[in-house]
Every structure is written in C-alpha cells, then in structure tokens.
Motif scaffolding. Structure first.
Motif, PDB file in Angstrom:
ATOM      1  N   ASP A  72      39.093  35.379  32.568  1.00 13.09           N
ATOM      2  CA  ASP A  72      39.309  35.262  33.998  1.00 13.09           C
ATOM      3  C   ASP A  72      38.425  34.158  34.549  1.00 13.09           C
ATOM      4  O   ASP A  72      37.231  34.087  34.235  1.00 13.09           O
ATOM      5  CB  ASP A  72      38.970  36.573  34.713  1.00 13.09           C
ATOM      6  N   THR A  73      39.008  33.301  35.350  1.00 15.75           N
ATOM      7  CA  THR A  73      38.228  32.262  36.009  1.00 15.75           C
ATOM      8  C   THR A  73      38.566  32.294  37.489  1.00 15.75           C
ATOM      9  O   THR A  73      39.730  32.484  37.866  1.00 15.75           O
ATOM     10  CB  THR A  73      38.530  30.867  35.445  1.00 15.75           C
ATOM     11  N   ASN A  74      37.587  32.120  38.317  1.00 18.65           N
ATOM     12  CA  ASN A  74      37.793  32.071  39.752  1.00 18.65           C
ATOM     13  C   ASN A  74      37.889  30.620  40.177  1.00 18.65           C
ATOM     14  O   ASN A  74      37.031  29.811  39.842  1.00 18.65           O
ATOM     15  CB  ASN A  74      36.641  32.752  40.483  1.00 18.65           C
ATOM     16  N   VAL A  75      38.936  30.294  40.916  1.00 20.38           N
ATOM     17  CA  VAL A  75      39.152  28.930  41.365  1.00 20.38           C
ATOM     18  C   VAL A  75      39.322  28.963  42.868  1.00 20.38           C
ATOM     19  O   VAL A  75      40.031  29.807  43.404  1.00 20.38           O
ATOM     20  CB  VAL A  75      40.405  28.328  40.692  1.00 20.38           C
ATOM     21  N   GLN A  76      38.661  28.036  43.527  1.00 20.33           N
ATOM     22  CA  GLN A  76      38.758  27.946  44.968  1.00 20.33           C
ATOM     23  C   GLN A  76      39.381  26.603  45.303  1.00 20.33           C
ATOM     24  O   GLN A  76      38.876  25.554  44.893  1.00 20.33           O
ATOM     25  CB  GLN A  76      37.373  28.062  45.582  1.00 20.33           C
ATOM     26  N   ALA A  77      40.499  26.601  46.016  1.00 20.63           N
ATOM     27  CA  ALA A  77      41.189  25.361  46.349  1.00 20.63           C
ATOM     28  C   ALA A  77      41.847  25.514  47.712  1.00 20.63           C
ATOM     29  O   ALA A  77      42.119  26.625  48.162  1.00 20.63           O
ATOM     30  CB  ALA A  77      42.250  25.041  45.297  1.00 20.63           C
ATOM     31  N   SER A  78      42.088  24.389  48.339  1.00 17.74           N
ATOM     32  CA  SER A  78      42.762  24.430  49.631  1.00 17.74           C
ATOM     33  C   SER A  78      44.249  24.680  49.404  1.00 17.74           C
ATOM     34  O   SER A  78      44.776  24.463  48.313  1.00 17.74           O
ATOM     35  CB  SER A  78      42.557  23.110  50.371  1.00 17.74           C
ATOM     36  N   ALA A  79      44.917  25.126  50.433  1.00 15.60           N
ATOM     37  CA  ALA A  79      46.337  25.456  50.314  1.00 15.60           C
ATOM     38  C   ALA A  79      47.145  24.203  50.014  1.00 15.60           C
ATOM     39  O   ALA A  79      46.866  23.123  50.522  1.00 15.60           O
ATOM     40  CB  ALA A  79      46.826  26.085  51.610  1.00 15.60           C
ATOM     41  N   ILE A  80      48.157  24.360  49.190  1.00 14.82           N
ATOM     42  CA  ILE A  80      49.012  23.246  48.821  1.00 14.82           C
ATOM     43  C   ILE A  80      50.157  23.174  49.822  1.00 14.82           C
ATOM     44  O   ILE A  80      50.882  24.146  50.025  1.00 14.82           O
ATOM     45  CB  ILE A  80      49.574  23.440  47.402  1.00 14.82           C
ATOM     46  N   GLU A  81      50.286  22.014  50.449  1.00 18.92           N
ATOM     47  CA  GLU A  81      51.375  21.823  51.407  1.00 18.92           C
ATOM     48  C   GLU A  81      52.583  21.269  50.668  1.00 18.92           C
ATOM     49  O   GLU A  81      52.449  20.407  49.809  1.00 18.92           O
ATOM     50  CB  GLU A  81      50.960  20.845  52.503  1.00 18.92           C
TER      51      GLU A  81
END
Length: 111
Positions: A72-81
């Motif tokens: 399991d890896t946690n990834v933080q990213a902005s929403a993809i438009e």
C-alpha cells in the motif's frame, strides 16, 4: 597501423544461465500426457459448481489473485481535470490551410 591490419582470434562461449524469477506455468497443452486427467478434473469441478448453486455459502464471482500482496502506498495529488474536444478536418480544410501558408510565404519573400 600494423595493429589494425593484424588478424585477431576471438573465442565466444556461453555461460551458465542464472534465473532470477521463475513462476511455473499453470496451463497444459492438449497434446500433453496430463491433459486427459486435467480435463476430467475440470468436468468434475463444473458438476460440483452446478450442485452448489443453491448453497448459501457459494457465490459465483470473479477474483484476482496475486503471487505476493501489493504494498500500500499513499499518494497525494490534485484532482485531474478532463475536457472533451472534437475536431473534423476535411481534405479541403487541409488544402486551404496549405495554400494560405504558401501565399504568406510568397508575400513575405516578395514573390
């Protein structure tokens, strides 16, 4: 210069193969010695599944299995438009664009 013209013998030989990953196959060819017994087991399994359809503890659904559990890896990213666009280019559109570019080049070069 003499070294470049000299004939050199090179002996190539194979080394022992080292396998880092070996996952044995799970399928059997129809011409295999084991094919008949495996087909019989598959038929018995199909019959077993048919007889268990009324059983409450039996659920028919697809599953994926992993050789090893993924980490399991946690990834933080902005929403993809996402945007949908469409373009149609006919042969005449391409011809007109090419001719307009030729006319601009001719005007720029003075001819």
């Amino acid at each position: 210069q003499d070294d470049l013209d000299r004939v050199v013998d090179v002996l190539l030989s194979e080394t022992e193969t080292t396998w880092f990953l070996d996952i044995p196959g799970t399928s059997v060819g129809l011409d295999s010695d084991e094919a008949k017994s495996i087909q019989d087991r598959n038929e018995k399994y199909k019959e077993l599944c048919k007889s268990r359809e009324g059983n409450d503890r039996y659920a028919q659904r697809g599953m994926q299995t992993f050789n090893e559990a993924p980490k399991d890896t946690n990834v933080q990213a902005s929403a993809i438009e996402r945007h949908e666009t469409g373009v149609t280019a006919t042969t005449w559109d391409m011809y007109d664009t090419y001719e307009a570019e030729r006319a601009n080049e001719a005007a720029a070069s003075g001819g």
